[in-house]
Design a protein around this motif. Structure first.
Motif, PDB file in Angstrom:
ATOM      1  N   GLY A   1       0.818  -1.199   0.000  1.00  0.00           N
ATOM      2  CA  GLY A   1       0.000   0.000   0.000  1.00  0.00           C
ATOM      3  C   GLY A   1       0.855   1.253   0.000  1.00  0.00           C
ATOM      4  O   GLY A   1       2.082   1.204   0.119  1.00  0.00           O
ATOM      5  N   GLY A   2       0.195   2.389  -0.145  1.00  0.00           N
ATOM      6  CA  GLY A   2       0.901   3.657  -0.147  1.00  0.00           C
ATOM      7  C   GLY A   2       0.055   4.745  -0.761  1.00  0.00           C
ATOM      8  O   GLY A   2      -1.161   4.585  -0.926  1.00  0.00           O
ATOM      9  N   TRP A   3       0.723   5.822  -1.102  1.00  0.00           N
ATOM     10  CA  TRP A   3       0.045   6.950  -1.738  1.00  0.00           C
ATOM     11  C   TRP A   3       0.324   6.952  -3.234  1.00  0.00           C
ATOM     12  O   TRP A   3       1.471   6.711  -3.668  1.00  0.00           O
ATOM     13  N   VAL A   4      -0.710   7.232  -4.010  1.00  0.00           N
ATOM     14  CA  VAL A   4      -0.551   7.293  -5.460  1.00  0.00           C
ATOM     15  C   VAL A   4      -1.508   8.342  -6.015  1.00  0.00           C
ATOM     16  O   VAL A   4      -2.580   8.586  -5.436  1.00  0.00           O
ATOM     17  N   GLN A   5      -1.123   8.964  -7.074  1.00  0.00           N
ATOM     18  CA  GLN A   5      -1.992   9.947  -7.732  1.00  0.00           C
ATOM     19  C   GLN A   5      -3.091   9.245  -8.532  1.00  0.00           C
ATOM     20  O   GLN A   5      -2.909   8.103  -8.959  1.00  0.00           O
ATOM     21  N   PRO A   6      -4.204   9.911  -8.746  1.00  0.00           N
ATOM     22  CA  PRO A   6      -5.259   9.321  -9.587  1.00  0.00           C
ATOM     23  C   PRO A   6      -4.704   8.901 -10.948  1.00  0.00           C
ATOM     24  O   PRO A   6      -3.902   9.614 -11.550  1.00  0.00           O
ATOM     25  N   GLY A   7      -5.129   7.727 -11.381  1.00  0.00           N
ATOM     26  CA  GLY A   7      -4.621   7.172 -12.625  1.00  0.00           C
ATOM     27  C   GLY A   7      -3.417   6.277 -12.446  1.00  0.00           C
ATOM     28  O   GLY A   7      -3.016   5.573 -13.390  1.00  0.00           O
ATOM     29  N   GLY A   8      -2.842   6.279 -11.261  1.00  0.00           N
ATOM     30  CA  GLY A   8      -1.668   5.475 -11.002  1.00  0.00           C
ATOM     31  C   GLY A   8      -1.993   4.029 -10.684  1.00  0.00           C
ATOM     32  O   GLY A   8      -3.160   3.606 -10.726  1.00  0.00           O
TER      33      GLY A   8
END
Length: 110
Positions: free
Chosen positions: A9-16
């Motif tokens: 898991g983690g942080w991702v921008q939309p579309g990633g």
């Protein structure tokens, strides 16, 4: 020994994209396995069901974007998540008979 351990898991921008992994402490080859998620303030939602042969069924909300798979030789299942949306933000859990992981958090935001 923790029955199931999720990671990825983690942080991702939309579309990633993100790929989640779940490792079991014992063989899972004979078991149906599932991925769930729980968004803040929401009930836990079934995301994908993996048969023992590796075929998968998905929630309508992730169909075509997520791909679940398993490697029984590694006592592991995976969730490849593509075209992520903010509404995919949640803690993701893997599940087997009598087994739950601690969850891995996914945040989709710009």
């Amino acid at each position: 020994q923790v029955p199931l351990v999720e990671s990825g898991g983690g942080w991702v921008q939309p579309g990633g994209s993100l790929r989640l992994s779940c490792v079991a402490s014992r063989s899972i080859s004979n078991y149906l396995m599932r991925w769930y998620r729980q968004a803040p303030g929401e009930q836990r939602e079934l995301v994908a069901v993996l048969s023992t042969a590796g075929s998968a069924h998905y929630a309508e909300s992730v169909e075509g974007r997520f791909n679940a798979s398993r490697d029984n030789s590694k006592n592991s299942i995976y969730l490849q998540m593509n075209s992520l949306k903010p509404e995919d933000t949640a803690v993701y859990y893997c599940n087997g008979p009598g087994m739950w992981g601690q969850g891995t958090a996914v945040t989709v935001s710009s």
